[in-house]
Design a protein around this motif. Structure first.
Motif, mmCIF file in Angstrom:
data_model
loop_
_atom_site.group_PDB
_atom_site.id
_atom_site.type_symbol
_atom_site.label_atom_id
_atom_site.label_comp_id
_atom_site.label_asym_id
_atom_site.label_seq_id
_atom_site.Cartn_x
_atom_site.Cartn_y
_atom_site.Cartn_z
ATOM 1 N N GLU A 52 23.673 19.926 25.027
ATOM 2 C CA GLU A 52 24.830 19.979 24.191
ATOM 3 C C GLU A 52 24.865 18.872 23.233
ATOM 4 O OE1 GLU A 52 26.080 23.099 23.397
ATOM 5 O OE2 GLU A 52 24.728 23.153 25.328
ATOM 6 N N ALA A 53 24.564 17.840 23.204
ATOM 7 C CA ALA A 53 24.595 16.543 22.745
ATOM 8 C C ALA A 53 22.858 16.227 21.884
ATOM 9 C CB ALA A 53 24.072 15.398 23.483
ATOM 10 N N MET A 107 27.387 9.661 30.083
ATOM 11 C CA MET A 107 27.584 8.738 28.985
ATOM 12 C C MET A 107 28.489 9.946 27.976
ATOM 13 S SD MET A 107 24.263 7.731 26.781
ATOM 14 C CE MET A 107 23.818 9.732 26.863
ATOM 15 N N VAL A 108 27.821 11.446 27.745
ATOM 16 C CA VAL A 108 27.569 12.081 26.450
ATOM 17 C C VAL A 108 29.976 12.403 26.388
ATOM 18 C CG1 VAL A 108 27.945 14.294 26.211
ATOM 19 C CG2 VAL A 108 25.923 13.053 26.665
ATOM 20 N N ARG A 109 30.023 12.131 27.699
ATOM 21 C CA ARG A 109 31.466 12.595 28.074
ATOM 22 C C ARG A 109 32.182 11.726 27.636
ATOM 23 N NH1 ARG A 109 30.528 13.628 33.095
ATOM 24 N NH2 ARG A 109 31.023 12.226 34.128
ATOM 25 N N ASN A 110 31.664 10.366 27.807
ATOM 26 C CA ASN A 110 32.454 8.734 27.423
ATOM 27 C C ASN A 110 32.276 8.254 26.207
ATOM 28 O OD1 ASN A 110 34.172 8.964 29.686
ATOM 29 N ND2 ASN A 110 32.390 8.374 30.912
ATOM 30 N N LEU A 111 31.391 8.996 25.526
ATOM 31 C CA LEU A 111 30.737 7.819 24.275
ATOM 32 C C LEU A 111 31.717 7.980 22.699
ATOM 33 C CD1 LEU A 111 28.378 6.569 22.698
ATOM 34 C CD2 LEU A 111 27.640 9.399 22.330
ATOM 35 N N THR A 112 32.002 7.172 23.081
ATOM 36 C CA THR A 112 32.535 5.950 22.103
ATOM 37 C C THR A 112 32.238 5.579 20.603
ATOM 38 O OG1 THR A 112 33.396 4.395 22.710
ATOM 39 C CG2 THR A 112 35.038 6.026 23.681
ATOM 40 N N VAL A 113 33.399 4.956 19.694
ATOM 41 C CA VAL A 113 32.116 4.320 18.628
ATOM 42 C C VAL A 113 31.084 3.239 18.985
ATOM 43 C CG1 VAL A 113 32.305 2.763 15.992
ATOM 44 C CG2 VAL A 113 32.731 5.919 16.837
ATOM 45 N N LYS A 114 33.277 2.583 19.907
ATOM 46 C CA LYS A 114 32.396 1.235 20.865
ATOM 47 C C LYS A 114 31.545 1.213 21.550
ATOM 48 C CE LYS A 114 34.949 -2.010 23.853
ATOM 49 N NZ LYS A 114 35.752 -2.804 24.697
ATOM 50 N N ALA A 115 31.339 2.379 22.540
ATOM 51 C CA ALA A 115 29.840 2.434 23.102
ATOM 52 C C ALA A 115 28.736 3.145 22.522
ATOM 53 C CB ALA A 115 30.062 3.596 24.716
ATOM 54 N N TYR A 116 28.853 3.727 22.096
ATOM 55 C CA TYR A 116 27.543 3.231 20.437
ATOM 56 C C TYR A 116 27.052 2.855 20.273
ATOM 57 C CZ TYR A 116 24.797 4.909 16.611
ATOM 58 O OH TYR A 116 24.601 5.621 15.458
ATOM 59 N N PHE A 117 27.282 1.403 19.703
ATOM 60 C CA PHE A 117 27.371 0.810 19.021
ATOM 61 C C PHE A 117 26.761 -0.692 20.999
ATOM 62 C CE2 PHE A 117 29.321 1.408 15.490
ATOM 63 C CZ PHE A 117 28.262 1.369 14.567
ATOM 64 N N LYS A 118 27.504 -0.746 21.759
ATOM 65 C CA LYS A 118 27.823 -1.135 22.570
ATOM 66 C C LYS A 118 25.859 -1.204 23.514
ATOM 67 C CE LYS A 118 28.576 -1.560 27.929
ATOM 68 N NZ LYS A 118 29.384 -0.868 29.170
#
Length: 183
Positions: free
Chosen positions: A126-127, A155-166
């Motif tokens: 779905e991602a 990762m898909v469940r917990n993807l936040t903007v912070k994690a994206y940049f991390k």
């Protein structure tokens, strides 16, 4: 919000990186005669899309997952591209078009049926597929389909903007070694 970041950073990367893309393209012409590699991959919702990368293997290499390809197929310039992750730069075009994200599960081949089914059962398809993500910075590749699908789902469940940049910064600064190839 992430799609907005994807669009902005891929456009910026293509504009700023254009001279580098041209130089790598020209060197690739001398290396393999065909510097761009295009391959149909599994995209969002399981739909096909054409992934674009710089070619790192000889033109006559079989179209298989990297972990099934022989390391003897990788050219000298290809080793450099893989080590520096510069082979991924053309995928910014896929991100700009909305086929991929900078961060997401790596797109697999349609013949990787076990991985596709594991991802489907966990909602990973779905991602949008991505250039990098948790599995890549954790050095989990497609040779372990169940672990990869579990990691992608997390990762898909917990993807936040912070994690994206991390994940982006970890990749840029050397985390992960890319897909393994057989010896």
């Amino acid at each position: 919000m992430i799609r907005l970041f994807d669009f902005f950073f891929s456009l910026l990367g293509l504009i700023v990186g254009f001279p580098i893309l041209v130089i790598l393209f020209v060197i690739g012409l001398f290396d393999t005669g065909s510097p761009l590699f295009r391959q149909e991959r599994v995209g969002r919702h399981g739909r096909p899309f054409t992934l674009v990368k710089f070619r790192t293997m000889r033109v006559d290499t079989a179209s298989v997952a990297s972990h099934l390809a022989s390391s003897a197929s990788i050219t000298k310039f290809g080793h450099f591209l893989r080590r520096t992750k510069l082979d991924e730069l053309p995928q910014l075009w896929n991100v700009l078009k909305g086929e991929m994200s900078l961060v997401g599960p790596r797109p697999c081949l349609f013949n990787q049926e076990e991985l596709i089914e594991e991802r489907r059962s966990r909602g990973v398809l779905e991602a949008r597929p991505g250039i990098t993500g948790l599995a890549q910075v954790s050095e989990i590749d497609m040779s372990i389909p169940v672990l990869l699908a579990e990691t992608d789902a997390k990762m898909v469940r917990n993807l936040t903007v912070k994690a994206y940049f991390k994940y982006i910064f970890m990749t840029v600064f050397g985390a992960g070694q890319g897909d393994r190839v057989s010896k």
